[in-house]
Every structure is written in structure tokens, then in C-alpha cells.
Design a protein around this motif. Structure first.
Motif, PDB file in Angstrom:
ATOM      1  N   LEU A 115      86.330  14.576  14.786  1.00 28.47           N
ATOM      2  CA  LEU A 115      86.294  13.122  14.871  1.00 28.47           C
ATOM      3  C   LEU A 115      87.674  12.541  14.561  1.00 28.47           C
ATOM      4  O   LEU A 115      88.406  13.049  13.707  1.00 28.47           O
ATOM      5  N   ALA A 116      87.997  11.441  15.261  1.00 26.55           N
ATOM      6  CA  ALA A 116      89.312  10.812  15.082  1.00 26.55           C
ATOM      7  C   ALA A 116      89.386  10.017  13.787  1.00 26.55           C
ATOM      8  O   ALA A 116      90.470   9.780  13.257  1.00 26.55           O
ATOM      9  N   GLY A 117      88.251   9.579  13.272  1.00 25.38           N
ATOM     10  CA  GLY A 117      88.253   8.784  12.046  1.00 25.38           C
ATOM     11  C   GLY A 117      86.918   8.887  11.349  1.00 25.38           C
ATOM     12  O   GLY A 117      86.002   9.576  11.798  1.00 25.38           O
ATOM     13  N   ALA A 118      86.802   8.182  10.238  1.00 26.38           N
ATOM     14  CA  ALA A 118      85.598   8.228   9.432  1.00 26.38           C
ATOM     15  C   ALA A 118      84.504   7.342  10.021  1.00 26.38           C
ATOM     16  O   ALA A 118      84.754   6.172  10.315  1.00 26.38           O
ATOM     17  N   PRO A 119      83.298   7.849  10.206  1.00 24.48           N
ATOM     18  CA  PRO A 119      82.192   6.996  10.645  1.00 24.48           C
ATOM     19  C   PRO A 119      81.867   5.956   9.572  1.00 24.48           C
ATOM     20  O   PRO A 119      82.035   6.209   8.380  1.00 24.48           O
ATOM     21  N   SER A 120      81.388   4.799   9.995  1.00 27.02           N
ATOM     22  CA  SER A 120      81.050   3.744   9.045  1.00 27.02           C
ATOM     23  C   SER A 120      79.783   4.052   8.269  1.00 27.02           C
ATOM     24  O   SER A 120      79.557   3.515   7.183  1.00 27.02           O
TER      25      SER A 120
ATOM     26  N   SER B 127      75.785  11.008  28.650  1.00 24.51           N
ATOM     27  CA  SER B 127      75.383  11.860  27.534  1.00 24.51           C
ATOM     28  C   SER B 127      75.507  13.334  27.928  1.00 24.51           C
ATOM     29  O   SER B 127      75.000  13.759  28.979  1.00 24.51           O
ATOM     30  N   VAL B 128      76.186  14.111  27.077  1.00 22.76           N
ATOM     31  CA  VAL B 128      76.427  15.526  27.399  1.00 22.76           C
ATOM     32  C   VAL B 128      76.032  16.453  26.262  1.00 22.76           C
ATOM     33  O   VAL B 128      76.227  17.666  26.353  1.00 22.76           O
ATOM     34  N   GLY B 129      75.477  15.922  25.190  1.00 21.38           N
ATOM     35  CA  GLY B 129      75.089  16.787  24.089  1.00 21.38           C
ATOM     36  C   GLY B 129      74.623  16.000  22.880  1.00 21.38           C
ATOM     37  O   GLY B 129      74.487  14.764  22.922  1.00 21.38           O
ATOM     38  N   SER B 130      74.368  16.725  21.788  1.00 25.18           N
ATOM     39  CA  SER B 130      73.936  16.085  20.548  1.00 25.18           C
ATOM     40  C   SER B 130      74.702  16.669  19.369  1.00 25.18           C
ATOM     41  O   SER B 130      74.873  17.890  19.267  1.00 25.18           O
ATOM     42  N   ALA B 131      75.173  15.782  18.490  1.00 20.95           N
ATOM     43  CA  ALA B 131      75.985  16.180  17.345  1.00 20.95           C
ATOM     44  C   ALA B 131      75.100  16.431  16.127  1.00 20.95           C
ATOM     45  O   ALA B 131      74.015  15.856  15.987  1.00 20.95           O
ATOM     46  N   SER B 132      75.601  17.288  15.254  1.00 22.35           N
ATOM     47  CA  SER B 132      74.887  17.576  14.006  1.00 22.35           C
ATOM     48  C   SER B 132      75.894  18.041  12.964  1.00 22.35           C
ATOM     49  O   SER B 132      77.042  18.344  13.274  1.00 22.35           O
ATOM     50  N   SER B 133      75.454  18.072  11.709  1.00 19.51           N
ATOM     51  CA  SER B 133      76.264  18.607  10.608  1.00 19.51           C
ATOM     52  C   SER B 133      77.644  17.951  10.519  1.00 19.51           C
ATOM     53  O   SER B 133      78.654  18.636  10.345  1.00 19.51           O
ATOM     54  N   ILE B 134      77.711  16.639  10.625  1.00 17.50           N
ATOM     55  CA  ILE B 134      78.992  15.933  10.492  1.00 17.50           C
ATOM     56  C   ILE B 134      79.391  15.903   9.014  1.00 17.50           C
ATOM     57  O   ILE B 134      78.635  15.425   8.165  1.00 17.50           O
ATOM     58  N   VAL B 135      80.570  16.436   8.695  1.00 12.87           N
ATOM     59  CA  VAL B 135      81.031  16.538   7.312  1.00 12.87           C
ATOM     60  C   VAL B 135      82.500  16.135   7.247  1.00 12.87           C
ATOM     61  O   VAL B 135      83.204  16.122   8.255  1.00 12.87           O
ATOM     62  N   HIS B 136      82.940  15.837   6.026  1.00  8.40           N
ATOM     63  CA  HIS B 136      84.361  15.571   5.815  1.00  8.40           C
ATOM     64  C   HIS B 136      84.972  16.715   5.040  1.00  8.40           C
ATOM     65  O   HIS B 136      84.610  16.973   3.896  1.00  8.40           O
ATOM     66  N   HIS B 137      85.891  17.423   5.688  1.00  6.14           N
ATOM     67  CA  HIS B 137      86.596  18.546   5.073  1.00  6.14           C
ATOM     68  C   HIS B 137      87.901  18.026   4.486  1.00  6.14           C
ATOM     69  O   HIS B 137      88.653  17.321   5.179  1.00  6.14           O
ATOM     70  N   PRO B 138      88.206  18.350   3.225  1.00  2.82           N
ATOM     71  CA  PRO B 138      89.405  17.782   2.594  1.00  2.82           C
ATOM     72  C   PRO B 138      90.706  18.141   3.288  1.00  2.82           C
ATOM     73  O   PRO B 138      91.687  17.404   3.189  1.00  2.82           O
ATOM     74  N   GLY B 139      90.732  19.263   4.009  1.00  5.09           N
ATOM     75  CA  GLY B 139      91.953  19.667   4.690  1.00  5.09           C
ATOM     76  C   GLY B 139      91.941  19.446   6.182  1.00  5.09           C
ATOM     77  O   GLY B 139      92.995  19.242   6.806  1.00  5.09           O
ATOM     78  N   LEU B 140      90.752  19.455   6.784  1.00  7.80           N
ATOM     79  CA  LEU B 140      90.630  19.389   8.244  1.00  7.80           C
ATOM     80  C   LEU B 140      90.132  18.053   8.760  1.00  7.80           C
ATOM     81  O   LEU B 140      90.113  17.825   9.967  1.00  7.80           O
ATOM     82  N   GLY B 141      89.690  17.186   7.873  1.00  6.08           N
ATOM     83  CA  GLY B 141      89.211  15.880   8.294  1.00  6.08           C
ATOM     84  C   GLY B 141      87.727  15.892   8.636  1.00  6.08           C
ATOM     85  O   GLY B 141      86.961  16.731   8.153  1.00  6.08           O
ATOM     86  N   TRP B 142      87.315  14.959   9.501  1.00  5.09           N
ATOM     87  CA  TRP B 142      85.909  14.834   9.883  1.00  5.09           C
ATOM     88  C   TRP B 142      85.575  15.825  10.991  1.00  5.09           C
ATOM     89  O   TRP B 142      86.196  15.822  12.055  1.00  5.09           O
ATOM     90  N   LEU B 143      84.589  16.678  10.722  1.00  2.28           N
ATOM     91  CA  LEU B 143      84.198  17.739  11.645  1.00  2.28           C
ATOM     92  C   LEU B 143      82.694  17.697  11.866  1.00  2.28           C
ATOM     93  O   LEU B 143      81.946  17.149  11.065  1.00  2.28           O
ATOM     94  N   GLY B 144      82.277  18.317  12.954  1.00  2.00           N
ATOM     95  CA  GLY B 144      80.848  18.457  13.201  1.00  2.00           C
ATOM     96  C   GLY B 144      80.589  19.539  14.217  1.00  2.00           C
ATOM     97  O   GLY B 144      81.513  20.130  14.787  1.00  2.00           O
ATOM     98  N   LEU B 145      79.332  19.825  14.426  1.00  2.00           N
ATOM     99  CA  LEU B 145      78.913  20.769  15.458  1.00  2.00           C
ATOM    100  C   LEU B 145      78.219  19.981  16.561  1.00  2.00           C
ATOM    101  O   LEU B 145      77.662  18.907  16.321  1.00  2.00           O
ATOM    102  N   VAL B 146      78.246  20.509  17.770  1.00  2.00           N
ATOM    103  CA  VAL B 146      77.624  19.806  18.885  1.00  2.00           C
ATOM    104  C   VAL B 146      77.051  20.822  19.875  1.00  2.00           C
ATOM    105  O   VAL B 146      77.709  21.800  20.239  1.00  2.00           O
ATOM    106  N   SER B 147      75.800  20.611  20.240  1.00  2.00           N
ATOM    107  CA  SER B 147      75.193  21.365  21.342  1.00  2.00           C
ATOM    108  C   SER B 147      75.588  20.649  22.624  1.00  2.00           C
ATOM    109  O   SER B 147      75.076  19.564  22.923  1.00  2.00           O
ATOM    110  N   LEU B 148      76.504  21.249  23.383  1.00  2.00           N
ATOM    111  CA  LEU B 148      77.199  20.548  24.465  1.00  2.00           C
ATOM    112  C   LEU B 148      76.982  21.245  25.801  1.00  2.00           C
ATOM    113  O   LEU B 148      76.911  22.485  25.858  1.00  2.00           O
ATOM    114  N   ARG B 149      76.901  20.475  26.844  1.00  2.00           N
ATOM    115  CA  ARG B 149      76.793  21.043  28.192  1.00  2.00           C
ATOM    116  C   ARG B 149      77.970  21.976  28.443  1.00  2.00           C
ATOM    117  O   ARG B 149      79.121  21.648  28.133  1.00  2.00           O
TER     118      ARG B 149
END
Length: 366
Positions: free
Chosen positions: A289-294, A311-333
Motif C-alpha cells: 500500500l502507498a499509504g496508511a488506510p484511514s 475488480s480483480v481480487g480480494s485483499a486480506s491480512s493488511i498489516v503495518h510492518h515497521p520496516g516495510l510499511g503497509w503490506l497485505g496479501l491478495v487473491s488476484l487474477r
């Protein structure tokens, strides 16, 4: 150090003796989540309070469990374990488990607080089978980090590095039973982070001694908040977050927990059809993610192409990593390339993101 009896909630022990901070059914952290995450990279012991442990006994235990889960049970040798799934009739993942085959019993551990649901599912399918399912007074703890092999050597356990770090192990793992203060603990490879490690099933009566001895070797206690960050960074799927009871294992990176050459089991017809047609159109990849979700991002949030809004997929497990920033997993086409700009909508806010390979790496290295 106070001993922990089989009657005492292990949460109380870790909070009282080690300063663990509980949150709902988990131990969130041990003082500082960032320190916990650093420990997981080196050598950390994480109590998995939301994991359940069951013992199956009876002469039909192998045949029964083999017909209920997605991977081999009868094909395991004594003192071998493997990852397994509880599927529904549509082949959708309901729970992620590990089966341990011992000489006189099967041990089943279930992640993410799904244990009681899976136990009830198994129980209702016992008709004339000679099998008994009992909860075990044990705690699952995960030992993760680059120093795990070194720590295990002190326990006379020698596990090859490629087993410790394999994030998608299709083959069975060896179980190492250890006599510990008159109790048997079970050690088996289970990578829950990029650094890799093992799971340890410890009878409650000897938890304090195991924790004390490992801490003397420089192992630090860590909470499940940091383990969740490590899981997402490594791209390890969770049944709770990635499936939510409605997704095929092939779509969320759990194919290694499916056997295509065993007999009938619940969901097997769908698995066979997928193998024959090879037509699963989505796969698990990363989302940066480019920035923090509200607001917190709900699992299953739609991911759309930035250019078209499709729509091409669904996101899950969105977390903020102290070194890598905002990350998540996505089941994507599968037809959406790595590097594609996408968006997710959070409470009306459009959050920009980029599709990324797994596991995640530092942005400067990509």
C-alpha cells in the motif's frame, strides 16, 4: 519460576511470569512488538494460545481422519507430521491443521482458533467408527528464527535447514519426541516466518521448564502480533484471514496441504476436478500500500485495477510492518502482472497499492 499446572490457564502464566500482554484469545506482545519481530528473525518462542490440540485414539483413527482431511494420514509413517486442511463439500478451506502420527495415536493441532469448529465437524462424522477425540492439556508454541537450528542442537535435535525454512512443504516432516522432565514434547518443522522454525507441543505441566531452558539459550518470548507480521511478510496464508471459509486452497497458496492421489474425503471431488482442468484463475500474491488506510481493512476487501476500476481480487491480512510499511496479501487474477497499480476502498477512501511478489522484500531490493 512458578510451575504451571494442567489446571492453570497458560495465559495467566505468561502474563504473570513474563509480562505478556493479552488481547482477546492471543498473547499480543511481550512489551514491545518491534522487539518481538526482531526476535522472530533470530530466535523467538511464540505461545500460540489460539491453537488447539486434540488426540485421536481407537482402532479406526487412521481410516477415519484420512477420510476427513485433505492430505495423507494413512500415508504418514510413525513419527511423521504434515499440514492438512478441513474442507467443505465445495472444496473451500475451513481450517488449517497439522496431523502428527504416533505409534498409538494421532495428534491434531488446529490454528487460528478454529479448533472447536473442526472438532465438532469431526465428531459429527463418527458413526460406527472406533475413534475417540479428546482435547489435550498441551500448548502449541512456535520457535522461529535463524538461530533455531543452533538452539535445537542443544536438545540433540538435528533438522535440515531446508525443512526448517520450507514455506510450502509438500512432503511429510519428521517428529522429534523428547522426554522432558518426565513429559513428552513433540518437535516438528513448521516455518511460520521467512527465517523458519519448528512447532513444539508442550504438556502444560512442563511449559515453565521448557520456557526457562530455551530462554537460557538466548531465546526471547514474542507475541502473536509480531508473528502475524512475520507471516504476512513471508506470504504464508491463514485459513482465518485468506479463506474465511469460502476459498479454494489453490487460490490462497495452500496446494501443498492437498493430496491428489488419496481416497475419498470431503471436498475431494472438487480437488480432483481442479487438478484435471488446471483452471484456477487466481493466486496469492503481495500487496504494498502507498499509504496508511484511514480505517482497518476488512479481510475480503475488493481490489480493483487503478486504470479501469475492474475488480480483480480480494485483499486480506493488511498489516503495518515497521520496516516495510503497509503490506497485505491478495487473491488476484493470474492475468494481472506483478507491478500492476491497484486500489482498495476503505470507508470511502481509495488507497493506492502495487501488486508485489512474495515473500516481501525491502523496496530498495525489488
Amino acid at each position: 519460576m512458578a510451575d504451571i499446572s494442567t489446571q492453570l490457564d497458560p495465559r495467566d502464566y505468561f502474563v504473570r511470569e513474563h509480562g505478556g500482554v493479552p488481547h482477546q484469545d492471543r498473547l499480543a506482545h511481550f512489551g514491545n512488538p518491534t522487539d518481538d519481530l526482531n526476535a522472530i528473525n533470530e530466535a523467538a518462542l511464540i505461545p500460540l494460545l489460539d491453537a488447539s490440540v486434540y488426540v485421536l485414539t481407537g482402532e479406526d483413527r487412521l481410516e477415519f481422519l484420512h477420510g476427513q482431511v485433505s492430505n495423507q494420514v494413512k500415508g504418514l509413517k510413525d513419527n511423521e507430521s504434515n499440514r492438512n486442511l478441513n474442507l467443505n463439500v465445495k472444496g473451500q478451506v475451513q481450517a488449517l491443521a497439522r496431523v502428527y502420527r504416533l505409534a498409538d495415536q494421532l495428534v491434531l493441532t488446529v490454528d487460528d482458533g478454529d479448533g472447536e469448529t473442526m472438532r465438532q465437524h469431526l465428531q459429527k462424522h463418527i458413526i460406527f467408527d472406533q475413534v475417540v477425540i479428546d482435547a489435550q492439556n498441551s500448548l502449541v508454541m512456535s520457535l522461529q528464527g535463524s538461530r533455531v537450528a543452533e538452539v535445537l542442537e542443544q536438545l540433540d535435535v538435528d533438522i535440515p535447514d531446508d525443512q526448517l525454512t520450507n514455506l510450502q512443504p509438500a512432503k511429510a516432516h519428521v517428529i522429534y519426541p523428547l522426554d522432558y522432565a518426565g513429559q513428552t514434547i513433540l518437535v516438528t518443522p513448521h516455518a511460520r516466518s521467512i527465517a523458519g522454525g519448528v512447532d513444539v507441543i508442550v504438556p502444560l505441566a512442563t511449559v515453565s521448564e521448557v520456557v526457562s531452558d530455551l530462554c537460557k539459550q538466548g531465546v526471547l518470548l514474542a507475541g502473536q502480533d509480531a508473528l502475524e507480521l512475520a507471516r504476512v511478510t513471508a506470504g504464508i496464508p491463514s485459513a482465518k484471514h485468506e479463506s474465511r471459509g469460502s476459498t479454494l486452497p489453490q487460490v490462497i497458496g495452500l496446494t501443498h496441504a492437498v493430496s491428489y492421489n488419496k481416497g475419498c474425503y470431503l471436498g475431494q471431488e472438487i480437488m480432483a476436478r481442479i487438478e484435471a482442468r488446471a483452471n484456477v484463475r487466481s493466486q496469492l500474491v503481495g500487496l504494498r500500500l502507498a499509504g496508511a488506510p484511514s480505517n482497518p481493512v476488512a479481510d475480503g476487501t475488493s481490489v480493483v485495477l487503478a486504470e479501469t476500476g475492474k475488480s480483480v481480487g480480494s485483499a486480506s491480512s493488511i498489516v503495518h510492518h515497521p520496516g516495510l510499511g503497509w503490506l497485505g496479501l491478495v487473491s488476484l487474477r493470474k492475468n494481472v502482472p506483478i507491478g500492476s497499480p491497484v486500489q482498495i476502498s476503505v470507508a470511502g477512501q481509495q488507497v493506492e497499492a502495487v501488486v508485489t511478489e512474495l515473500p516481501f522484500r525491502d523496496a530498495n531490493d525489488e
